[in-house]
Scaffold this motif. Structure first.
Motif, mmCIF file in Angstrom:
data_model
loop_
_atom_site.group_PDB
_atom_site.id
_atom_site.type_symbol
_atom_site.label_atom_id
_atom_site.label_comp_id
_atom_site.label_asym_id
_atom_site.label_seq_id
_atom_site.Cartn_x
_atom_site.Cartn_y
_atom_site.Cartn_z
ATOM 1 N N GLY A 106 0.807 -1.214 0.000
ATOM 2 C CA GLY A 106 0.000 0.000 0.000
ATOM 3 C C GLY A 106 0.836 1.256 0.000
ATOM 4 O O GLY A 106 0.565 2.207 -0.743
ATOM 5 N N ASP A 109 2.454 1.831 -3.425
ATOM 6 C CA ASP A 109 1.540 1.952 -4.559
ATOM 7 C C ASP A 109 1.662 3.357 -5.138
ATOM 8 O O ASP A 109 1.781 4.342 -4.387
ATOM 9 C CB ASP A 109 0.111 1.698 -4.066
ATOM 10 C CG ASP A 109 -0.872 1.457 -5.206
ATOM 11 O OD1 ASP A 109 -0.889 2.262 -6.151
ATOM 12 O OD2 ASP A 109 -1.632 0.480 -5.123
ATOM 13 N N TYR A 178 -3.591 -8.133 -1.888
ATOM 14 C CA TYR A 178 -3.618 -6.684 -2.128
ATOM 15 C C TYR A 178 -4.156 -6.305 -3.508
ATOM 16 O O TYR A 178 -5.079 -5.478 -3.610
ATOM 17 C CB TYR A 178 -2.235 -6.073 -1.906
ATOM 18 C CG TYR A 178 -2.238 -4.567 -2.062
ATOM 19 C CD1 TYR A 178 -2.526 -3.754 -0.973
ATOM 20 C CD2 TYR A 178 -1.989 -3.963 -3.289
ATOM 21 C CE1 TYR A 178 -2.568 -2.363 -1.112
ATOM 22 C CE2 TYR A 178 -2.019 -2.590 -3.440
ATOM 23 C CZ TYR A 178 -2.313 -1.796 -2.347
ATOM 24 O OH TYR A 178 -2.356 -0.432 -2.501
ATOM 25 N N PHE A 182 -7.496 -4.051 -4.014
ATOM 26 C CA PHE A 182 -7.329 -2.642 -4.368
ATOM 27 C C PHE A 182 -6.813 -2.411 -5.777
ATOM 28 O O PHE A 182 -6.556 -1.266 -6.152
ATOM 29 C CB PHE A 182 -6.366 -1.975 -3.375
ATOM 30 C CG PHE A 182 -6.803 -2.098 -1.945
ATOM 31 C CD1 PHE A 182 -7.963 -1.479 -1.498
ATOM 32 C CD2 PHE A 182 -6.067 -2.854 -1.052
ATOM 33 C CE1 PHE A 182 -8.363 -1.602 -0.175
ATOM 34 C CE2 PHE A 182 -6.468 -2.982 0.280
ATOM 35 C CZ PHE A 182 -7.624 -2.353 0.710
#
Length: 205
Positions: A106, A109, A178, A182
């Motif tokens: 995250g 990203d 993940y 997302f």
């Protein structure tokens, strides 16, 4: 915090994985080339063994030093700081590594704020240590486990398998979860990455 310092220091050079489980998770998550995996793992393990050797030299300078103390090796059952079982240790290492990789994926990203990834990654690792030290002396990093085990030998080597299997499993699960939750996002701009993204920071320690 060492992870934060190292991420800023060498993240732009290699991604600063420093951890075979992180590299595995990034490969599974499509953020890193599988062809680079063996070289990274070998380098990580060699570095960990050298680091453990340095610590052993320093620690041996104190009166009463003995490798029987474990040199902070990871362990379960009678070698767990809190006496936690193999199952408890396996679950802890798997779940903690899962969340560590989830934070890394995250924070790096390309949709996340650029330049700040080392901070949440370092804070996550600090929290993981607070949680996991009583259970297994906390690994979430097979290389970190291998380093001291090489010098301690015996039980540390015999229990080492768990500190490879559980962290790599947790990292792989995060790598699968993940992008499905997302989207894939984009990979950090380091060697071996499939789709470099401008302004992102290295994957993690």
């Amino acid at each position: 915090m060492v992870p934060v310092n190292m991420l800023y220091a060498i993240g732009h050079v290699s991604g600063c994985h420093l951890n075979p489980a992180v590299t595995v998770g990034l490969v599974v998550g499509g953020r890193f080339s599988a062809r680079e995996l063996p070289a990274y793992v070998v380098a990580q393990v060699i570095g960990a063994i050298l680091a453990a050797g340095v610590l052993c030299i320093i620690a041996s300078g104190a009166p009463g030093f003995s490798l029987a103390g474990g040199l902070a090796s990871n362990g379960y059952a009678e070698h767990s700081p809190g006496g936690y079982s193999l199952l408890a240790g396996f679950v802890a290492e798997t779940v903690l590594t899962f969340f560590f990789l989830f934070v890394i994926l995250g924070a790096t990203d390309n949709r996340a704020p650029a330049g700040f990834a080392p901070i949440p990654i370092g804070l996550a690792l600090a929290l993981i240590h607070l949680i996991g030290i009583p259970v297994t002396n906390v690994s979430v990093n097979p290389a970190r486990s291998t380093g001291p085990a090489v010098f301690v030998g015996g039980w540390a080597v015999a229990q080492l398998w768990m500190f490879w299997v559980a962290p790599c499993l947790g990292a792989a699960l995060a790598g699968l979860a993940y992008p499905r939750m997302f989207g894939a996002g984009a990979a950090p701009a380091v060697k071996g990455v499939k789709e470099p993204a401008k302004g992102t920071v290295a994957p993690g320690a």
